[in-house]
Write a protein that holds these residues in place. Structure first.
Motif, PDB file in Angstrom:
ATOM      1  N   ASP A 111       0.811  -1.214   0.000  1.00 27.75           N
ATOM      2  CA  ASP A 111       0.000   0.000   0.000  1.00 27.75           C
ATOM      3  C   ASP A 111       0.846   1.266   0.000  1.00 27.75           C
ATOM      4  O   ASP A 111       0.308   2.375  -0.083  1.00 27.75           O
ATOM      5  N   LEU A 126      -8.504  -8.537  -3.284  1.00 25.39           N
ATOM      6  CA  LEU A 126      -9.410  -7.573  -2.661  1.00 25.39           C
ATOM      7  C   LEU A 126     -10.719  -7.466  -3.440  1.00 25.39           C
ATOM      8  O   LEU A 126     -11.796  -7.349  -2.841  1.00 25.39           O
ATOM      9  N   THR A 181     -13.572  -8.579  -0.837  1.00 27.28           N
ATOM     10  CA  THR A 181     -14.060  -7.440  -0.073  1.00 27.28           C
ATOM     11  C   THR A 181     -15.067  -6.635  -0.887  1.00 27.28           C
ATOM     12  O   THR A 181     -15.217  -6.840  -2.097  1.00 27.28           O
ATOM     13  N   ASP A 182     -15.742  -5.701  -0.208  1.00 28.53           N
ATOM     14  CA  ASP A 182     -16.657  -4.778  -0.874  1.00 28.53           C
ATOM     15  C   ASP A 182     -16.014  -3.403  -1.062  1.00 28.53           C
ATOM     16  O   ASP A 182     -16.708  -2.426  -1.374  1.00 28.53           O
ATOM     17  N   ASP A 183     -14.712  -3.301  -0.881  1.00 29.54           N
ATOM     18  CA  ASP A 183     -14.023  -2.029  -1.041  1.00 29.54           C
ATOM     19  C   ASP A 183     -14.255  -1.469  -2.441  1.00 29.54           C
ATOM     20  O   ASP A 183     -14.214  -2.212  -3.434  1.00 29.54           O
ATOM     21  N   ASP A 184     -14.496  -0.146  -2.529  1.00 29.36           N
ATOM     22  CA  ASP A 184     -14.653   0.442  -3.854  1.00 29.36           C
ATOM     23  C   ASP A 184     -13.298   0.513  -4.555  1.00 29.36           C
ATOM     24  O   ASP A 184     -12.250   0.243  -3.957  1.00 29.36           O
ATOM     25  N   ASP A 210     -11.470   2.943  -5.641  1.00 21.24           N
ATOM     26  CA  ASP A 210     -10.508   3.899  -5.087  1.00 21.24           C
ATOM     27  C   ASP A 210      -9.794   3.313  -3.878  1.00 21.24           C
ATOM     28  O   ASP A 210      -8.577   3.479  -3.719  1.00 21.24           O
ATOM     29  N   THR A 211     -10.544   2.636  -3.007  1.00 23.39           N
ATOM     30  CA  THR A 211      -9.939   2.033  -1.822  1.00 23.39           C
ATOM     31  C   THR A 211      -8.983   0.918  -2.205  1.00 23.39           C
ATOM     32  O   THR A 211      -7.887   0.785  -1.645  1.00 23.39           O
ATOM     33  N   VAL A 212      -9.379   0.079  -3.178  1.00 22.34           N
ATOM     34  CA  VAL A 212      -8.490  -0.978  -3.649  1.00 22.34           C
ATOM     35  C   VAL A 212      -7.215  -0.379  -4.233  1.00 22.34           C
ATOM     36  O   VAL A 212      -6.113  -0.892  -4.005  1.00 22.34           O
ATOM     37  N   ARG A 246      -5.755   2.424  -3.413  1.00 19.89           N
ATOM     38  CA  ARG A 246      -4.887   2.888  -2.321  1.00 19.89           C
ATOM     39  C   ARG A 246      -4.276   1.708  -1.572  1.00 19.89           C
ATOM     40  O   ARG A 246      -3.094   1.746  -1.193  1.00 19.89           O
ATOM     41  N   SER A 247      -5.044   0.661  -1.365  1.00 16.69           N
ATOM     42  CA  SER A 247      -4.553  -0.494  -0.609  1.00 16.69           C
ATOM     43  C   SER A 247      -3.463  -1.257  -1.342  1.00 16.69           C
ATOM     44  O   SER A 247      -2.686  -1.987  -0.722  1.00 16.69           O
TER      45      SER A 247
END
Length: 338
Positions: A221, A267, A271-274, A276-278, A280-281
């Motif tokens: 990340d 991810l 996961t349900d991460d959007d 943008d979050t993926v 960044r991660s």
């Protein structure tokens, strides 16, 4: 791709057959999704080295399989039997995914299934394959290739890489990694990595990169440069690049990008991460950057990748974990030169 048939005759290599049998024969205990139905198909009991194998079906059964795998061909100067070539053509015409491991590419070539396609085989035999079959675009510098519904691999360990890649296409990255953990092998080597490297991915305690690989994985990340990696490894950037090339067949930044994409796959599946979050991660920074690299590496945008594997998860039976029964494969572009 629920059924897998191993196409076997006398004169094949038992190692590649064993690899395919180990991967597709039974699911790891942690995997509860429907697994493959595996059948050994041969015209009669066959001898593989010191082993004798009794088939489940004859070669005519190949046309009923979703995936047909041809193990390594022991003597590339001996023509494969006509019955095998006819059965492979029939399976291909019926819509099966056709896969060769190592020198099994010579069997596919003799059947005419590689004409007009990119293909690979063990590096020691690529010149022979190219000279004998000029209609094939032979690439000697990759671990495996997929061209349409036909897949070929380089030798030995690359056969395992391709088998795991097929599981990844069918079931997703998380389940493929579970299979890899059971086999105690690295979870993913991209098809475009070089066939011949001076050393495998290091696990020796005294190798200069042994501690660096997990250090990188724990910091996907974060923005990481070659200088950051060299500083952590306590060597110059030039020496780092040399060690990386020798150990992995690729450059530090290309290897790092492959790990970021692999993590993004997990991810997106789990996961349900959007987006943008993926992004960044995984150290991609922005959704635009993630989409560009993801689409270039896998041939589909991350949104479509998630929909494919989430739709399979929605179809899973009660208690199933992860992506479920195998549907249409997510196209993945492999074999790009590094």
């Amino acid at each position: 791709m629920t059924s897998v048939a191993l196409a076997v005759t006398d004169g094949m290599l038992h190692y590649e057959l064993s690899v395919a049998y180990e991967v597709f024969g039974s699911a790891p205990g942690a995997v509860t999704v429907p697994w493959y139905e595996l059948a050994v198909c041969a015209p009669h009991p066959v001898r593989l080295g010191h082993f004798r194998l009794s088939p489940d079906h004859g070669l005519d059964h190949l046309r009923h399989a979703d995936t047909v795998i041809v193990p390594g061909w022991a003597d590339v100067d001996v023509p494969p039997p006509r019955s095998l070539l006819t059965a492979l053509r029939a399976a291909h015409d019926a819509g099966a995914r056709i896969v060769s491991l190592c020198t099994g590419a010579f069997v596919l070539a003799a059947a005419g299934l590689l004409d007009g396609r990119r293909a690979t085989t063990h590096w020691a035999h690529t010149d022979v394959l190219a000279a004998r079959h000029p209609a094939i675009e032979v690439d000697p510098d990759v671990l495996y290739l997929g061209h349409g519904t036909v897949f070929t691999s380089a030798g030995k360990s690359a056969a395992l890489d391709l088998c795991l890649h097929l599981v990844r296409l069918d079931h997703g990255s998380a389940i493929a990694n579970t299979v890899a953990r059971r086999l105690v092998v690295p979870p993913h080597r991209a098809g475009g990595q070089a066939q011949f490297v001076t050393a495998p991915v290091p696990d020796q305690n005294d190798h200069p990169l042994t501690a660096l690989f997990p250090w990188i994985i724990e910091r996907l990340d974060q923005p990481l440069s070659v200088e950051d990696l060299a500083r952590q490894a306590r060597m110059s950037s030039r020496h780092l690049s040399r060690h990386f090339r020798a150990a992995t067949g690729t450059t530090p930044l290309q290897w790092l990008l492959a790990q970021r994409i692999r993590h993004a796959q997990e991810l997106l599946e789990r996961t349900d991460d959007d987006i943008d979050t993926v992004a960044r991660s995984t150290g991609m920074g922005t959704a635009t950057t993630l989409r560009r690299h993801f689409n270039r590496a896998l041939g589909v945008p991350p949104d479509a990748y998630r929909r494919t594997f989430r739709s399979r998860a929605d179809e899973a039976p009660p208690g199933a974990a992860g992506p479920a029964s195998v549907g249409p494969t997510v196209p993945e572009r492999q074999g790009h030169r590094r």
